[in-house]
Design a protein around this motif. Structure first.
Motif, mmCIF file in Angstrom:
data_model
loop_
_atom_site.group_PDB
_atom_site.id
_atom_site.type_symbol
_atom_site.label_atom_id
_atom_site.label_comp_id
_atom_site.label_asym_id
_atom_site.label_seq_id
_atom_site.Cartn_x
_atom_site.Cartn_y
_atom_site.Cartn_z
ATOM 1 N N VAL A 16 47.698 -4.606 -3.749
ATOM 2 C CA VAL A 16 48.060 -5.742 -4.634
ATOM 3 C C VAL A 16 49.511 -6.143 -4.448
ATOM 4 C CG1 VAL A 16 48.125 -6.137 -7.140
ATOM 5 C CG2 VAL A 16 46.694 -4.446 -6.093
ATOM 6 N N ASP A 17 49.600 -7.414 -4.104
ATOM 7 C CA ASP A 17 50.839 -7.999 -3.501
ATOM 8 C C ASP A 17 50.696 -9.119 -3.794
ATOM 9 O OD1 ASP A 17 53.312 -8.707 -2.154
ATOM 10 O OD2 ASP A 17 53.548 -6.485 -1.590
ATOM 11 N N ASP A 18 51.844 -9.973 -4.372
ATOM 12 C CA ASP A 18 51.976 -11.402 -4.417
ATOM 13 C C ASP A 18 52.149 -12.156 -3.355
ATOM 14 O OD1 ASP A 18 54.427 -10.444 -4.653
ATOM 15 O OD2 ASP A 18 55.093 -11.679 -6.475
ATOM 16 N N GLU A 19 52.743 -11.356 -2.175
ATOM 17 C CA GLU A 19 52.736 -11.819 -0.906
ATOM 18 C C GLU A 19 51.615 -11.540 0.062
ATOM 19 O OE1 GLU A 19 55.542 -13.906 0.108
ATOM 20 O OE2 GLU A 19 56.408 -13.852 -1.754
ATOM 21 N N TYR A 42 42.384 -7.103 -0.367
ATOM 22 C CA TYR A 42 43.607 -7.615 -1.112
ATOM 23 C C TYR A 42 43.500 -8.199 -2.543
ATOM 24 C CZ TYR A 42 47.490 -11.006 -1.344
ATOM 25 O OH TYR A 42 48.608 -11.679 -1.721
ATOM 26 N N ALA A 43 44.669 -8.221 -3.310
ATOM 27 C CA ALA A 43 44.561 -8.963 -4.557
ATOM 28 C C ALA A 43 46.007 -9.579 -4.601
ATOM 29 C CB ALA A 43 44.314 -7.948 -5.786
ATOM 30 N N GLN A 44 46.151 -10.666 -5.084
ATOM 31 C CA GLN A 44 47.316 -11.242 -5.160
ATOM 32 C C GLN A 44 48.096 -11.036 -6.661
ATOM 33 O OE1 GLN A 44 47.357 -15.311 -4.430
ATOM 34 N NE2 GLN A 44 49.663 -15.654 -4.048
ATOM 35 N N SER A 45 47.418 -10.338 -7.744
ATOM 36 C CA SER A 45 47.932 -10.269 -9.027
ATOM 37 C C SER A 45 47.131 -9.155 -9.488
ATOM 38 C CB SER A 45 48.011 -11.579 -9.780
ATOM 39 O OG SER A 45 46.419 -12.009 -9.881
ATOM 40 N N VAL A 46 47.924 -8.781 -10.676
ATOM 41 C CA VAL A 46 47.016 -7.843 -11.486
ATOM 42 C C VAL A 46 45.645 -8.173 -11.960
ATOM 43 C CG1 VAL A 46 47.258 -6.260 -13.657
ATOM 44 C CG2 VAL A 46 49.096 -6.498 -12.019
ATOM 45 N N ASP A 47 45.563 -9.644 -12.538
ATOM 46 C CA ASP A 47 44.542 -10.041 -12.849
ATOM 47 C C ASP A 47 43.433 -9.962 -11.862
ATOM 48 O OD1 ASP A 47 45.441 -10.269 -15.559
ATOM 49 O OD2 ASP A 47 46.156 -12.195 -15.131
ATOM 50 N N LEU A 63 50.069 -0.689 -4.888
ATOM 51 C CA LEU A 63 50.453 -1.752 -5.734
ATOM 52 C C LEU A 63 52.205 -2.216 -5.452
ATOM 53 C CD1 LEU A 63 50.082 -3.338 -8.529
ATOM 54 C CD2 LEU A 63 50.858 -1.457 -9.769
ATOM 55 N N ASP A 64 52.288 -3.468 -5.167
ATOM 56 C CA ASP A 64 53.669 -3.703 -5.079
ATOM 57 C C ASP A 64 54.343 -3.573 -6.450
ATOM 58 O OD1 ASP A 64 55.952 -5.180 -4.086
ATOM 59 O OD2 ASP A 64 55.457 -7.030 -4.810
ATOM 60 N N ASN A 65 55.751 -3.178 -6.229
ATOM 61 C CA ASN A 65 56.286 -3.051 -7.568
ATOM 62 C C ASN A 65 56.692 -4.116 -8.587
ATOM 63 O OD1 ASN A 65 57.966 -1.482 -9.526
ATOM 64 N ND2 ASN A 65 59.739 -2.397 -8.521
ATOM 65 N N ARG A 66 56.808 -5.370 -7.852
ATOM 66 C CA ARG A 66 57.156 -6.376 -8.791
ATOM 67 C C ARG A 66 56.234 -7.377 -8.499
ATOM 68 N NH1 ARG A 66 61.649 -6.122 -11.541
ATOM 69 N NH2 ARG A 66 63.291 -4.736 -10.659
ATOM 70 N N LEU A 67 55.469 -7.883 -9.524
ATOM 71 C CA LEU A 67 54.396 -8.640 -9.513
ATOM 72 C C LEU A 67 54.724 -9.896 -10.671
ATOM 73 C CD1 LEU A 67 51.145 -6.577 -8.825
ATOM 74 C CD2 LEU A 67 52.408 -8.259 -7.247
ATOM 75 N N LEU A 68 54.239 -11.043 -10.232
ATOM 76 C CA LEU A 68 54.476 -11.938 -11.565
ATOM 77 C C LEU A 68 53.337 -11.887 -12.339
ATOM 78 C CD1 LEU A 68 56.396 -14.912 -9.552
ATOM 79 C CD2 LEU A 68 57.507 -13.144 -11.449
ATOM 80 N N ILE A 89 47.146 5.636 -7.834
ATOM 81 C CA ILE A 89 47.892 4.506 -7.403
ATOM 82 C C ILE A 89 49.083 4.751 -6.926
ATOM 83 C CG2 ILE A 89 49.028 2.522 -8.674
ATOM 84 C CD1 ILE A 89 47.029 2.766 -10.711
ATOM 85 N N GLY A 90 49.509 4.063 -5.818
ATOM 86 C CA GLY A 90 50.874 4.123 -5.172
ATOM 87 C C GLY A 90 51.781 2.957 -5.642
ATOM 88 N N VAL A 91 52.934 2.964 -5.890
ATOM 89 C CA VAL A 91 53.730 1.750 -5.963
ATOM 90 C C VAL A 91 54.539 1.747 -4.469
ATOM 91 C CG1 VAL A 91 55.661 0.837 -7.140
ATOM 92 C CG2 VAL A 91 54.052 1.897 -8.468
ATOM 93 N N VAL A 92 54.372 0.428 -4.429
ATOM 94 C CA VAL A 92 55.112 0.111 -2.942
ATOM 95 C C VAL A 92 56.171 -0.841 -3.201
ATOM 96 C CG1 VAL A 92 54.706 -0.959 -0.761
ATOM 97 C CG2 VAL A 92 52.799 0.399 -1.953
ATOM 98 N N SER A 93 57.347 -0.576 -2.749
ATOM 99 C CA SER A 93 58.510 -1.484 -3.038
ATOM 100 C C SER A 93 59.585 -1.564 -1.754
ATOM 101 C CB SER A 93 59.354 -0.858 -4.185
ATOM 102 O OG SER A 93 60.570 -1.620 -4.515
ATOM 103 N N THR A 94 60.123 -2.527 -1.687
ATOM 104 C CA THR A 94 61.292 -2.649 -0.641
ATOM 105 C C THR A 94 62.384 -1.560 -0.763
ATOM 106 O OG1 THR A 94 60.930 -4.869 -0.357
ATOM 107 C CG2 THR A 94 62.940 -3.992 0.616
ATOM 108 N N ASP A 95 62.539 -1.215 -1.908
ATOM 109 C CA ASP A 95 63.728 -0.333 -2.481
ATOM 110 C C ASP A 95 63.071 0.820 -3.613
ATOM 111 O OD1 ASP A 95 65.746 1.221 -2.965
ATOM 112 O OD2 ASP A 95 66.851 -0.415 -3.940
ATOM 113 N N VAL A 96 62.933 1.911 -3.297
ATOM 114 C CA VAL A 96 62.299 2.891 -4.161
ATOM 115 C C VAL A 96 63.342 3.856 -4.642
ATOM 116 C CG1 VAL A 96 60.017 2.818 -3.349
ATOM 117 C CG2 VAL A 96 61.455 4.543 -2.277
#
Length: 145
Positions: A16-19, A42-47, A63-68, A89-96
């Motif tokens: 899940v990532d908006d990019e 792939y899912a672009q959003s939580v919805d 799951l990408d950390n920051r999703l709109l 569930i694993g949170v994926v981020s550029t900076d953890v």
């Protein structure tokens, strides 16, 4: 808690990532991985993820950390858990390294990983750690040494 997966079936992973480019990048990084076989969706959003969770049984969510429109995992993960998803569930981020990542277990997150760290080996390790499936015969020596 590990989720059981039989050896014959693939591990179903929802990314899940908006990019979309992040999804394409991960797909390329794991393209040669054959054990376990991974079905990466792939899912672009939580919805979008919630809709997919209603249709497919996923063994793991990255799951990408920051999703709109949600600000970070503290809002998005409870929505996924609220849908009844009990797998890892694993949170994926550029900076953890931000201090709020220390709270991740309080929100139903199993682990966190940097985007730059994810590759076939890392994903294989995550699956070994969080998803229970029958280990292939040729791996058994690695586990019994």
């Amino acid at each position: 808690m590990k989720r059981a997966v039989s050896q014959r079936s693939a591990v179903n992973v929802l990314f899940v990532d908006d990019e979309f480019i992040e999804f394409r990048s991960l797909k390329k990084k794991i393209a040669d991985q054959t054990e376990p076989q991974i079905n990466l969706d792939y899912a672009q959003s939580v919805d979008d993820a919630l809709t997919k969770l209603g249709d497919v049984k996923f063994d793991l969510i990255l799951l990408d950390n920051r999703l709109l429109p949600n600000s970070d995992f503290r809002e998005s993960v409870p929505k996924l858990r609220g849908s009844g998803y009990t797998g890892p569930i694993g949170v994926v981020s550029t900076d953890v390294s931000d201090s709020y990542f220390q709270q991740f277990p309080d929100y139903g997150v199993d682990f966190r990983v940097g985007k730059d760290e994810i590759d076939a080996d890392t994903l294989q390790h995550i699956i070994r750690e969080y998803v229970d499936y029958d280990v292939p015969e040729f791996w058994k020596d690695d586990y019994n040494s």
